[in-house]
Write a protein that holds these residues in place. Structure first.
Motif, mmCIF file in Angstrom:
data_model
loop_
_atom_site.group_PDB
_atom_site.id
_atom_site.type_symbol
_atom_site.label_atom_id
_atom_site.label_comp_id
_atom_site.label_asym_id
_atom_site.label_seq_id
_atom_site.Cartn_x
_atom_site.Cartn_y
_atom_site.Cartn_z
ATOM 1 N N GLN A 10 0.838 -1.204 0.000
ATOM 2 C CA GLN A 10 0.000 0.000 0.000
ATOM 3 C C GLN A 10 0.873 1.255 0.000
ATOM 4 O OE1 GLN A 10 -2.982 0.351 3.055
ATOM 5 N NE2 GLN A 10 -3.781 2.232 2.162
ATOM 6 N N CYS A 16 -3.633 4.241 -4.493
ATOM 7 C CA CYS A 16 -4.612 3.250 -4.036
ATOM 8 C C CYS A 16 -5.118 3.591 -2.641
ATOM 9 C CB CYS A 16 -3.978 1.867 -3.958
ATOM 10 S SG CYS A 16 -3.801 1.034 -5.525
ATOM 11 N N THR A 17 -6.398 3.402 -2.443
ATOM 12 C CA THR A 17 -6.950 3.450 -1.093
ATOM 13 C C THR A 17 -6.591 2.131 -0.412
ATOM 14 O OG1 THR A 17 -9.029 2.419 -1.725
ATOM 15 C CG2 THR A 17 -8.912 4.842 -1.907
ATOM 16 N N GLU A 52 -8.614 -0.103 0.701
ATOM 17 C CA GLU A 52 -9.465 -1.163 0.137
ATOM 18 C C GLU A 52 -8.993 -1.572 -1.268
ATOM 19 O OE1 GLU A 52 -11.989 -4.131 0.402
ATOM 20 O OE2 GLU A 52 -11.639 -2.726 2.042
ATOM 21 N N GLN A 53 -8.606 -0.598 -2.092
ATOM 22 C CA GLN A 53 -8.089 -0.920 -3.430
ATOM 23 C C GLN A 53 -6.787 -1.707 -3.338
ATOM 24 O OE1 GLN A 53 -7.876 3.150 -4.759
ATOM 25 N NE2 GLN A 53 -9.712 2.961 -6.042
ATOM 26 N N HIS A 82 -7.618 -5.290 -2.458
ATOM 27 C CA HIS A 82 -8.179 -5.982 -3.629
ATOM 28 C C HIS A 82 -7.082 -6.321 -4.647
ATOM 29 C CE1 HIS A 82 -11.046 -7.105 -6.713
ATOM 30 N NE2 HIS A 82 -10.440 -6.270 -7.538
ATOM 31 N N LYS A 83 -6.232 -5.357 -4.928
ATOM 32 C CA LYS A 83 -5.146 -5.551 -5.887
ATOM 33 C C LYS A 83 -4.174 -6.626 -5.396
ATOM 34 C CE LYS A 83 -1.917 -2.610 -8.461
ATOM 35 N NZ LYS A 83 -1.459 -1.236 -8.660
#
Length: 176
Positions: free
Chosen positions: A18, A36-37, A39-40, A43-44
């Protein structure tokens, strides 16, 4: 040549990736519209948890990721990518990690076909790809999420070009 360690990319690396994916110096070369947040990033990271994707460490310090996510297992096609923290750019870390991964892919799959995408502004990554025998086979201009056109060069390393392990050379000391 840097001495690096590799760990299969997993959720334990979420905080590290992150930070990587929110660093403007890094994401300027990824085509991502914004950092990216949390959450993103989660997910990634879940999408990248594959057998051939690794967190890279130097002396127990996270410095980046390198991987070859599977595109088509039957035809042995994979996509090569690498992203490193700016503090290690220009030190040979990306070159060393790509070397290690190319050798691993050859040992595991024989002669896989590898693809990599790079934007022209990322001269160091483009140089690394060419150093290992990748050739540019196409260029596209998809629209960036910001609405601006984004030139992307598509590289390929064929089974024929991937027949020997590559050695690190001193001319390849820059990367992103």
């Amino acid at each position: 040549m840097p001495i690096l360690q590799y760990q299969p990319l997993d959720m334990q690396h979420l905080h590290d990736v992150q930070r990587l994916w929110t660093d403007p110096a890094v994401i300027q070369y990824t085509g991502a519209p914004e950092p990216c947040t949390a959450e993103q990033a989660k997910h990634k990271l879940n999408q990248l948890r594959q057998p051939d994707v690794f967190a890279v460490f130097e002396q127990d310090r996270f410095i980046g990721i390198v991987g070859c996510p599977c595109i088509n297992k039957q035809t042995l096609e994979f996509g090569l990518f690498y992203q490193f923290i700016p503090a290690v750019w220009g030190q040979g870390c990306a070159t060393t990690a790509v070397q290690w991964l190319l050798n691993r892919m050859k040992q595991t799959y024989g002669n896989p076909i590898l693809y990599a995408d790079v934007i022209p502004q990322n001269k160091a990554s483009e140089a690394i790809l060419m150093h290992f025998g990748f050739t540019c086979h196409a260029e596209s201009a998809p629209v960036h999420p910001s609405g601006d056109p984004l030139i992307v060069r598509h590289y390929k390393l064929t089974a024929q070009a991937n027949t020997a392990t590559c050695a690190h050379t001193s001319e390849m000391e820059t990367e992103t």
